[in-house]
Design a protein around this motif. Structure first.
Motif, PDB file in Angstrom:
ATOM      1  N   PRO A  98       0.809  -1.258  -0.199  1.00  0.00           N
ATOM      2  CA  PRO A  98       0.128  -0.115  -0.122  1.00  0.00           C
ATOM      3  C   PRO A  98       0.969   1.312  -0.129  1.00  0.00           C
ATOM      4  O   PRO A  98       2.004   1.310   0.543  1.00  0.00           O
ATOM      5  N   SER A  99       0.402   2.205  -0.599  1.00  0.00           N
ATOM      6  CA  SER A  99       1.219   3.666  -0.733  1.00  0.00           C
ATOM      7  C   SER A  99       1.712   4.052   0.499  1.00  0.00           C
ATOM      8  O   SER A  99       2.883   4.276   0.829  1.00  0.00           O
ATOM      9  N   GLY A 100       0.784   4.279   1.714  1.00  0.00           N
ATOM     10  CA  GLY A 100       1.097   4.508   2.862  1.00  0.00           C
ATOM     11  C   GLY A 100       2.092   3.754   3.707  1.00  0.00           C
ATOM     12  O   GLY A 100       3.102   4.261   4.034  1.00  0.00           O
ATOM     13  N   TYR A 101       1.533   2.670   3.897  1.00  0.00           N
ATOM     14  CA  TYR A 101       2.226   1.747   4.834  1.00  0.00           C
ATOM     15  C   TYR A 101       3.612   1.415   4.394  1.00  0.00           C
ATOM     16  O   TYR A 101       4.508   1.324   4.712  1.00  0.00           O
ATOM     17  N   GLY A 102       3.476   1.046   2.946  1.00  0.00           N
ATOM     18  CA  GLY A 102       4.696   0.840   2.067  1.00  0.00           C
ATOM     19  C   GLY A 102       5.815   2.021   2.434  1.00  0.00           C
ATOM     20  O   GLY A 102       7.001   1.807   2.492  1.00  0.00           O
ATOM     21  N   GLN A 103       5.372   3.178   1.984  1.00  0.00           N
ATOM     22  CA  GLN A 103       6.339   4.321   2.115  1.00  0.00           C
ATOM     23  C   GLN A 103       6.744   4.709   3.494  1.00  0.00           C
ATOM     24  O   GLN A 103       7.765   5.105   3.728  1.00  0.00           O
ATOM     25  N   LEU A 104       5.702   4.800   4.528  1.00  0.00           N
ATOM     26  CA  LEU A 104       6.173   5.388   5.653  1.00  0.00           C
ATOM     27  C   LEU A 104       6.613   4.287   6.487  1.00  0.00           C
ATOM     28  O   LEU A 104       7.391   4.594   7.700  1.00  0.00           O
ATOM     29  N   LEU A 223       0.526   9.854   1.537  1.00  0.00           N
ATOM     30  CA  LEU A 223       1.514  10.946   1.845  1.00  0.00           C
ATOM     31  C   LEU A 223       0.942  12.442   1.590  1.00  0.00           C
ATOM     32  O   LEU A 223       1.289  13.311   2.114  1.00  0.00           O
ATOM     33  N   PHE A 224       0.140  12.227   0.283  1.00  0.00           N
ATOM     34  CA  PHE A 224      -0.572  13.547   0.252  1.00  0.00           C
ATOM     35  C   PHE A 224      -1.571  14.110   1.331  1.00  0.00           C
ATOM     36  O   PHE A 224      -1.680  15.223   1.892  1.00  0.00           O
ATOM     37  N   LEU A 225      -2.370  12.909   1.783  1.00  0.00           N
ATOM     38  CA  LEU A 225      -3.164  13.146   3.025  1.00  0.00           C
ATOM     39  C   LEU A 225      -2.364  13.815   4.151  1.00  0.00           C
ATOM     40  O   LEU A 225      -2.696  14.666   4.763  1.00  0.00           O
ATOM     41  N   ARG A 226      -1.242  12.961   4.407  1.00  0.00           N
ATOM     42  CA  ARG A 226      -0.465  13.556   5.398  1.00  0.00           C
ATOM     43  C   ARG A 226      -0.102  15.161   5.335  1.00  0.00           C
ATOM     44  O   ARG A 226       0.052  15.736   6.123  1.00  0.00           O
ATOM     45  N   GLN A 227       0.316  15.320   4.189  1.00  0.00           N
ATOM     46  CA  GLN A 227       0.613  16.691   3.727  1.00  0.00           C
ATOM     47  C   GLN A 227      -0.341  17.694   3.946  1.00  0.00           C
ATOM     48  O   GLN A 227      -0.512  18.557   4.549  1.00  0.00           O
ATOM     49  N   SER A 228      -1.528  17.275   3.542  1.00  0.00           N
ATOM     50  CA  SER A 228      -2.767  18.196   3.707  1.00  0.00           C
ATOM     51  C   SER A 228      -3.068  18.482   5.374  1.00  0.00           C
ATOM     52  O   SER A 228      -3.460  19.379   5.633  1.00  0.00           O
ATOM     53  N   LEU A 233      -5.570  21.928   6.698  1.00  0.00           N
ATOM     54  CA  LEU A 233      -6.478  21.751   5.846  1.00  0.00           C
ATOM     55  C   LEU A 233      -8.080  21.108   6.543  1.00  0.00           C
ATOM     56  O   LEU A 233      -8.927  21.337   6.074  1.00  0.00           O
ATOM     57  N   GLY A 234      -7.854  20.607   7.805  1.00  0.00           N
ATOM     58  CA  GLY A 234      -9.003  20.037   8.395  1.00  0.00           C
ATOM     59  C   GLY A 234      -8.411  18.767   9.197  1.00  0.00           C
ATOM     60  O   GLY A 234      -7.168  18.817   9.720  1.00  0.00           O
ATOM     61  N   VAL A 235      -9.341  17.926   9.498  1.00  0.00           N
ATOM     62  CA  VAL A 235      -9.318  16.877  10.417  1.00  0.00           C
ATOM     63  C   VAL A 235      -9.065  15.410   9.558  1.00  0.00           C
ATOM     64  O   VAL A 235     -10.080  15.360   8.863  1.00  0.00           O
ATOM     65  N   GLY A 236      -8.208  14.796   9.788  1.00  0.00           N
ATOM     66  CA  GLY A 236      -7.836  13.548   9.116  1.00  0.00           C
ATOM     67  C   GLY A 236      -8.077  12.300   9.892  1.00  0.00           C
ATOM     68  O   GLY A 236      -8.170  12.415  11.143  1.00  0.00           O
ATOM     69  N   ILE A 237      -8.692  11.367   9.016  1.00  0.00           N
ATOM     70  CA  ILE A 237      -8.996   9.920   9.707  1.00  0.00           C
ATOM     71  C   ILE A 237      -7.873   9.151   8.908  1.00  0.00           C
ATOM     72  O   ILE A 237      -8.155   8.772   7.572  1.00  0.00           O
ATOM     73  N   VAL A 238      -6.731   8.625   9.594  1.00  0.00           N
ATOM     74  CA  VAL A 238      -5.728   7.922   8.849  1.00  0.00           C
ATOM     75  C   VAL A 238      -5.254   7.087  10.032  1.00  0.00           C
ATOM     76  O   VAL A 238      -5.467   6.815  11.137  1.00  0.00           O
ATOM     77  N   PRO A 239      -4.615   6.055   9.152  1.00  0.00           N
ATOM     78  CA  PRO A 239      -3.796   4.976  10.335  1.00  0.00           C
ATOM     79  C   PRO A 239      -2.799   5.672  11.287  1.00  0.00           C
ATOM     80  O   PRO A 239      -2.287   6.809  10.835  1.00  0.00           O
ATOM     81  N   ASP A 240      -2.655   5.306  12.397  1.00  0.00           N
ATOM     82  CA  ASP A 240      -1.831   6.267  13.241  1.00  0.00           C
ATOM     83  C   ASP A 240      -0.414   5.952  12.632  1.00  0.00           C
ATOM     84  O   ASP A 240       0.474   7.002  13.211  1.00  0.00           O
ATOM     85  N   TYR A 241       0.107   4.976  12.154  1.00  0.00           N
ATOM     86  CA  TYR A 241       1.395   5.136  11.584  1.00  0.00           C
ATOM     87  C   TYR A 241       1.861   6.050  10.624  1.00  0.00           C
ATOM     88  O   TYR A 241       2.950   6.670  10.324  1.00  0.00           O
ATOM     89  N   VAL A 242       0.876   6.811  10.107  1.00  0.00           N
ATOM     90  CA  VAL A 242       0.851   7.952   9.335  1.00  0.00           C
ATOM     91  C   VAL A 242       1.686   9.396  10.077  1.00  0.00           C
ATOM     92  O   VAL A 242       2.400  10.050   9.543  1.00  0.00           O
ATOM     93  N   PHE A 243       1.324   9.438  11.285  1.00  0.00           N
ATOM     94  CA  PHE A 243       1.732  10.536  12.186  1.00  0.00           C
ATOM     95  C   PHE A 243       2.345   9.717  13.521  1.00  0.00           C
ATOM     96  O   PHE A 243       2.125  10.397  14.444  1.00  0.00           O
ATOM     97  N   ASP A 244       3.236   8.938  13.571  1.00  0.00           N
ATOM     98  CA  ASP A 244       3.713   8.128  14.493  1.00  0.00           C
ATOM     99  C   ASP A 244       4.572   9.000  15.382  1.00  0.00           C
ATOM    100  O   ASP A 244       4.399   9.483  16.469  1.00  0.00           O
ATOM    101  N   ALA A 245       5.674   9.922  14.600  1.00  0.00           N
ATOM    102  CA  ALA A 245       6.432  10.580  15.544  1.00  0.00           C
ATOM    103  C   ALA A 245       5.590  11.923  15.903  1.00  0.00           C
ATOM    104  O   ALA A 245       5.752  12.390  16.922  1.00  0.00           O
TER     105      ALA A 245
END
Length: 301
Positions: A98-104, A223-228, A233-245
């Motif tokens: 997956p794009s997010g898990y794979g890259q992050l 990665l685009f969702l993370r940047q946004s 730009l608002g409230v995100g609903i994403v897996p926690d690994y997107v913003f671990d640090a």
């Protein structure tokens, strides 16, 4: 028994029809059909039932197919053992993540694997189609889902936790959602499945609630969702690994933390086809990645 004819039977069954088998074997369809007919006459048994689009093995055909697969795998393993004597591990691993898990998350693991096994070629695609396994485009697919397909081997890489979050700047200016229905009244950033209404399932104790979402920004590129989200730009609903640090350091603020949220699936799975020969390179890769996932899970506890 003619082992070449047995190998031909395996190729035909795995291809699904004579034309595709002929293409893979670089033979004419007529030649494939003729050799299959000879094999059936020699055995005195019908091995395949032919339809307009596909072929299906008879009971004896299926038994021979299984024996043929075992023989093929043993021969490939023997050949691989001979060619690898005195050499570093060689081979190719075709992987879809997956794009997010794979890259992050997995990028560091993939780099570590490549450093440990420089002789193995890694062919990595960042996308989300399980169908690639069926078409033999990849050897392994990593996917988020609640229940893996029954026709695939699924190795659990650990749970996936979702978080409703926003940048600290957005939280200071607008405040964070304090109740589930608030998610319908904030500019929402998340991924979605095309052609399907997006719903978030939320669990608190034994209770399950569901909220229909209307995002203002949608993308499959995490990665685009993370940047946004970082751009307020608002409230995100994403897996926690997107913003671990960022969650640990307070740069990103989580809301509704008492709830367990789920959108696309609860676990990350490594998927591969059953019965297909796995080279030493593929087996080594699977073990390496599962070990890394287990280590990450222990650190996250």
């Amino acid at each position: 028994m003619d082992l070449n004819a047995l190998s031909l039977l395996v190729e035909i069954i795995e291809a699904g029809n004579l034309s595709e088998a002929a293409r893979r074997l670089r033979m004419s369809r007529a030649n494939v059909s003729h050799r299959l007919g000879q094999f059936e006459r020699c055995l005195g048994q019908q091995l395949l039932r032919r339809t307009t689009r596909r072929i299906e093995p008879t009971e004896i055909g299926l038994r021979l197919y299984r024996h043929g697969c075992a023989i093929r795998d043993e021969l490939m393993a023997a050949r691989e053992s001979v060619t690898s004597l005195g050499q570093s591990l060689q081979g190719r691993v075709r992987l879809s993540v997956p794009s997010g898990y794979g890259q992050l998350v997995m990028s560091d693991w993939l780099i570590a694997f490549k450093r440990s096994y420089p002789g193995i070629v890694l062919d990595v695609m960042f996308e989300n189609r399980v169908e690639d396994l069926m078409r033999e485009e990849v050897d392994i697919a990593v996917r988020v889902m609640s229940e893996p397909p029954q026709n695939l081997v699924a190795r659990d890489m650990g749970p996936v936790h979702y978080v409703a979050c926003a940048s600290s700047a957005w939280a200071r200016e607008h405040g964070m959602p304090v109740a589930l229905p608030d998610l319908r009244h904030v500019p929402l950033i998340t991924s979605a499945v095309h052609g399907r209404q997006l719903r978030v399932s939320a669990y608190l104790g034994g209770e399950r609630h569901e909220v229909l979402l209307e995002p203002t920004l949608i993308s499959e590129n995490f990665l685009f969702l993370r940047q946004s989200i970082l751009a307020s730009l608002g409230v995100g609903i994403v897996p926690d690994y997107v913003f671990d640090a960022e969650l640990r350091e307070g740069e990103v603020i989580a809301a509704l933390t008492e709830w367990r949220l789920s959108i696309f699936g609860t676990h990350m799975y490594m998927l591969y086809m059953p019965g297909r020969h796995r080279t030493r390179a593929i087996t080594t890769f699977i073990d390496f990645m599962l070990a890394r996932a287990q280590e990450a899970g222990r650190r996250g506890q």
